[in-house]
Scaffold this motif. Structure first.
Motif, mmCIF file in Angstrom:
data_model
loop_
_atom_site.group_PDB
_atom_site.id
_atom_site.type_symbol
_atom_site.label_atom_id
_atom_site.label_comp_id
_atom_site.label_asym_id
_atom_site.label_seq_id
_atom_site.Cartn_x
_atom_site.Cartn_y
_atom_site.Cartn_z
ATOM 1 N N CYS A 155 0.825 -1.210 0.000
ATOM 2 C CA CYS A 155 0.000 0.000 0.000
ATOM 3 C C CYS A 155 0.859 1.260 0.000
ATOM 4 O O CYS A 155 0.540 2.241 -0.692
ATOM 5 C CB CYS A 155 -0.931 -0.001 1.220
ATOM 6 S SG CYS A 155 -2.155 -1.324 1.218
ATOM 7 N N GLU A 156 1.949 1.242 0.763
ATOM 8 C CA GLU A 156 2.840 2.410 0.815
ATOM 9 C C GLU A 156 3.419 2.739 -0.555
ATOM 10 O O GLU A 156 3.432 3.904 -0.978
ATOM 11 C CB GLU A 156 3.968 2.139 1.814
ATOM 12 C CG GLU A 156 3.527 2.055 3.253
ATOM 13 C CD GLU A 156 4.522 1.329 4.140
ATOM 14 O OE1 GLU A 156 4.221 1.120 5.330
ATOM 15 O OE2 GLU A 156 5.611 0.961 3.645
ATOM 16 N N THR A 157 3.893 1.720 -1.245
ATOM 17 C CA THR A 157 4.499 1.960 -2.565
ATOM 18 C C THR A 157 3.444 2.376 -3.584
ATOM 19 O O THR A 157 3.700 3.234 -4.438
ATOM 20 C CB THR A 157 5.234 0.705 -3.062
ATOM 21 O OG1 THR A 157 4.329 -0.416 -3.074
ATOM 22 C CG2 THR A 157 6.408 0.369 -2.156
ATOM 23 N N PHE A 158 2.256 1.797 -3.483
ATOM 24 C CA PHE A 158 1.214 2.139 -4.453
ATOM 25 C C PHE A 158 0.753 3.582 -4.278
ATOM 26 O O PHE A 158 0.577 4.313 -5.266
ATOM 27 C CB PHE A 158 0.022 1.195 -4.316
ATOM 28 C CG PHE A 158 -1.071 1.478 -5.297
ATOM 29 C CD1 PHE A 158 -0.969 1.028 -6.601
ATOM 30 C CD2 PHE A 158 -2.185 2.214 -4.930
ATOM 31 C CE1 PHE A 158 -1.964 1.308 -7.524
ATOM 32 C CE2 PHE A 158 -3.184 2.497 -5.843
ATOM 33 C CZ PHE A 158 -3.076 2.040 -7.148
ATOM 34 N N VAL A 159 0.543 4.001 -3.035
ATOM 35 C CA VAL A 159 0.130 5.387 -2.788
ATOM 36 C C VAL A 159 1.197 6.347 -3.295
ATOM 37 O O VAL A 159 0.889 7.397 -3.881
ATOM 38 C CB VAL A 159 -0.143 5.611 -1.288
ATOM 39 C CG1 VAL A 159 -0.372 7.090 -0.994
ATOM 40 C CG2 VAL A 159 -1.358 4.807 -0.840
ATOM 41 N N ALA A 160 2.468 5.998 -3.111
ATOM 42 C CA ALA A 160 3.555 6.840 -3.617
ATOM 43 C C ALA A 160 3.509 6.938 -5.139
ATOM 44 O O ALA A 160 3.766 8.013 -5.714
ATOM 45 C CB ALA A 160 4.903 6.285 -3.162
ATOM 46 N N ILE A 161 3.189 5.847 -5.817
ATOM 47 C CA ILE A 161 3.093 5.873 -7.285
ATOM 48 C C ILE A 161 1.999 6.839 -7.735
ATOM 49 O O ILE A 161 2.180 7.624 -8.675
ATOM 50 C CB ILE A 161 2.825 4.455 -7.828
ATOM 51 C CG1 ILE A 161 4.058 3.568 -7.634
ATOM 52 C CG2 ILE A 161 2.444 4.502 -9.301
ATOM 53 C CD1 ILE A 161 3.825 2.117 -7.978
ATOM 54 N N VAL A 185 11.053 13.076 0.129
ATOM 55 C CA VAL A 185 10.407 12.138 1.058
ATOM 56 C C VAL A 185 9.688 11.042 0.280
ATOM 57 O O VAL A 185 9.836 9.842 0.576
ATOM 58 C CB VAL A 185 9.418 12.881 1.980
ATOM 59 C CG1 VAL A 185 8.554 11.882 2.760
ATOM 60 C CG2 VAL A 185 10.165 13.787 2.941
ATOM 61 N N TYR A 186 8.903 11.440 -0.716
ATOM 62 C CA TYR A 186 8.163 10.460 -1.504
ATOM 63 C C TYR A 186 9.116 9.480 -2.198
ATOM 64 O O TYR A 186 8.871 8.261 -2.205
ATOM 65 C CB TYR A 186 7.301 11.162 -2.561
ATOM 66 C CG TYR A 186 6.350 12.197 -2.016
ATOM 67 C CD1 TYR A 186 5.708 12.012 -0.796
ATOM 68 C CD2 TYR A 186 6.080 13.376 -2.712
ATOM 69 C CE1 TYR A 186 4.830 12.954 -0.290
ATOM 70 C CE2 TYR A 186 5.205 14.322 -2.218
ATOM 71 C CZ TYR A 186 4.593 14.113 -1.015
ATOM 72 O OH TYR A 186 3.730 15.065 -0.518
ATOM 73 N N CYS A 187 10.209 10.004 -2.772
ATOM 74 C CA CYS A 187 11.143 9.169 -3.528
ATOM 75 C C CYS A 187 11.916 8.221 -2.609
ATOM 76 O O CYS A 187 12.025 7.018 -2.892
ATOM 77 C CB CYS A 187 12.116 10.043 -4.313
ATOM 78 S SG CYS A 187 11.367 10.968 -5.662
ATOM 79 N N ILE A 188 12.464 8.751 -1.518
ATOM 80 C CA ILE A 188 13.285 7.936 -0.617
ATOM 81 C C ILE A 188 12.463 6.797 -0.013
ATOM 82 O O ILE A 188 12.878 5.630 -0.020
ATOM 83 C CB ILE A 188 13.904 8.810 0.487
ATOM 84 C CG1 ILE A 188 14.930 9.778 -0.126
ATOM 85 C CG2 ILE A 188 14.556 7.951 1.563
ATOM 86 C CD1 ILE A 188 15.426 10.833 0.846
ATOM 87 N N CYS A 189 11.277 7.143 0.496
ATOM 88 C CA CYS A 189 10.445 6.116 1.133
ATOM 89 C C CYS A 189 9.950 5.094 0.114
ATOM 90 O O CYS A 189 9.869 3.894 0.418
ATOM 91 C CB CYS A 189 9.268 6.774 1.851
ATOM 92 S SG CYS A 189 9.752 7.773 3.277
ATOM 93 N N PHE A 190 9.639 5.563 -1.095
ATOM 94 C CA PHE A 190 9.206 4.619 -2.129
ATOM 95 C C PHE A 190 10.317 3.640 -2.481
ATOM 96 O O PHE A 190 10.081 2.422 -2.581
ATOM 97 C CB PHE A 190 8.771 5.382 -3.378
ATOM 98 C CG PHE A 190 8.529 4.489 -4.564
ATOM 99 C CD1 PHE A 190 7.363 3.750 -4.658
ATOM 100 C CD2 PHE A 190 9.473 4.383 -5.575
ATOM 101 C CE1 PHE A 190 7.138 2.917 -5.749
ATOM 102 C CE2 PHE A 190 9.255 3.556 -6.670
ATOM 103 C CZ PHE A 190 8.085 2.823 -6.756
ATOM 104 N N ILE A 191 11.528 4.152 -2.672
ATOM 105 C CA ILE A 191 12.652 3.289 -3.069
ATOM 106 C C ILE A 191 12.935 2.243 -1.989
ATOM 107 O O ILE A 191 13.131 1.056 -2.287
ATOM 108 C CB ILE A 191 13.899 4.146 -3.347
ATOM 109 C CG1 ILE A 191 13.692 4.983 -4.617
ATOM 110 C CG2 ILE A 191 15.136 3.264 -3.496
ATOM 111 C CD1 ILE A 191 14.784 5.994 -4.870
#
Length: 293
Positions: A155-161, A185-191
């Motif tokens: 869910c975390e990665t999808f919301v970031a997308i 923040v969005y990029c670091i946490c997504f990666i």
């Protein structure tokens, strides 16, 4: 034994239903909806990607090729099913919002768009059933991605997308350094979150120099703090008049399905949503560490 067979049968039918519903959704939208644009491309990707991966899972399961696949089969199917559920859910919301709300299209084209939306919703429901059947039960030994923290990672990665889709069209983070921090923040946490998903699916968590549960807890705490800052900073710099922001929806937005201001609001809401997801992830990860300790 009978219970396992029954659950496997239900899982098979859920996957078959998801496969058929996703196939009908993109087929109807393609051959009668008469729609174009970037949002149509996204919805089409959601349906086609879900269809292809479901077909792959079914072929591997029916032919008994799990041992030959170079991924963890206890983690891959439920990881994909969760992504597919979220993808089809996004298509079920965005497609009618973009191509049915206030549309002047009538007749067969409109009927095809409605049918695509209905079958997209049915595909979402089928994938949710698959996730429910596949997720770990209390006391059950299974892969990390079948647990609540694993599903939260998806869910975390999808919301970031989705945030990336809105924040890049048009680009809305270049005005102030604080907004660039939000993008960071969005990029670091997504990666990092996506790397965790890949490590689990590839069964490479043992490659980390520290115990995996402790790494998850440390990262979840860091992500909560980073997303908390973004949750506060983004609305301030985008909606406060001191920073040339607008607190009300512009009149010009009435002519658009989703204008630039709407996307700014969506980013603010999705940032707060991801903050709550990371907070829940932190609670589960911390519990996992303390219980094991």
């Amino acid at each position: 034994m009978a219970l396992v067979v029954l659950q496997s049968s239900r899982l098979l039918w859920a996957r078959v239903a998801a496969l058929l519903f996703a196939c009908v959704a993109f087929s109807v939208a393609t051959h009668g909806g008469f729609v174009t644009g970037s949002m149509y491309d996204w919805c089409m990707f959601c349906w086609v990607f879900s269809f292809i991966c479901t077909l792959l899972v079914l072929v591997v399961e029916l032919l008994g090729l799990q041992a030959r696949v170079p991924v963890s089969w206890t983690n891959f199917p439920i990881t994909f099913a969760c992504y597919a559920a979220l993808l089809c859910l996004s298509a079920s919301i965005l497609f009618p919002f973009w191509y049915l709300r206030g549309s002047q299209t009538h007749g067969e084209a409109r009927d095809h768009r409605i049918a695509a939306t209905v079958f997209s919703c049915l595909a979402t429901l089928a994938y949710l059933v698959e996730v429910s059947l596949s997720r770990a039960r209390p006391g059950e030994v299974t892969g990390y991605m079948a647990t609540v923290p694993g599903l939260l990672k998806v869910c975390e990665t999808f919301v970031a997308i989705i945030i990336f889709l809105f924040i890049s069209n048009p680009v809305s983070y270049n005005n102030y350094p604080a907004l660039k921090w939000c993008m960071a923040v969005y990029c670091i946490c997504f990666i990092i979150s996506m790397s965790i998903v890949v490590l689990c699916v590839g069964e490479c968590t043992g490659c980390l120099p520290i115990p995996f549960p402790r790494f998850l807890s440390a990262y979840a705490l860091l992500a909560v703090l980073m997303y908390l800052s973004a949750t506060i900073i983004w609305p301030v710099f985008k909606f406060d008049s001191r920073y040339n922001g607008q607190t009300q929806r512009p009149v010009s937005c009435q002519n658009f399905g989703l204008c630039a201001w709407d996307k700014l609001v969506a980013i603010a809401v999705l940032t707060a949503l991801n903050f709550l997801i990371y907070l829940a992830d932190l609670a589960y990860s911390a519990r996992l560490v303390f219980v094991r300790t």
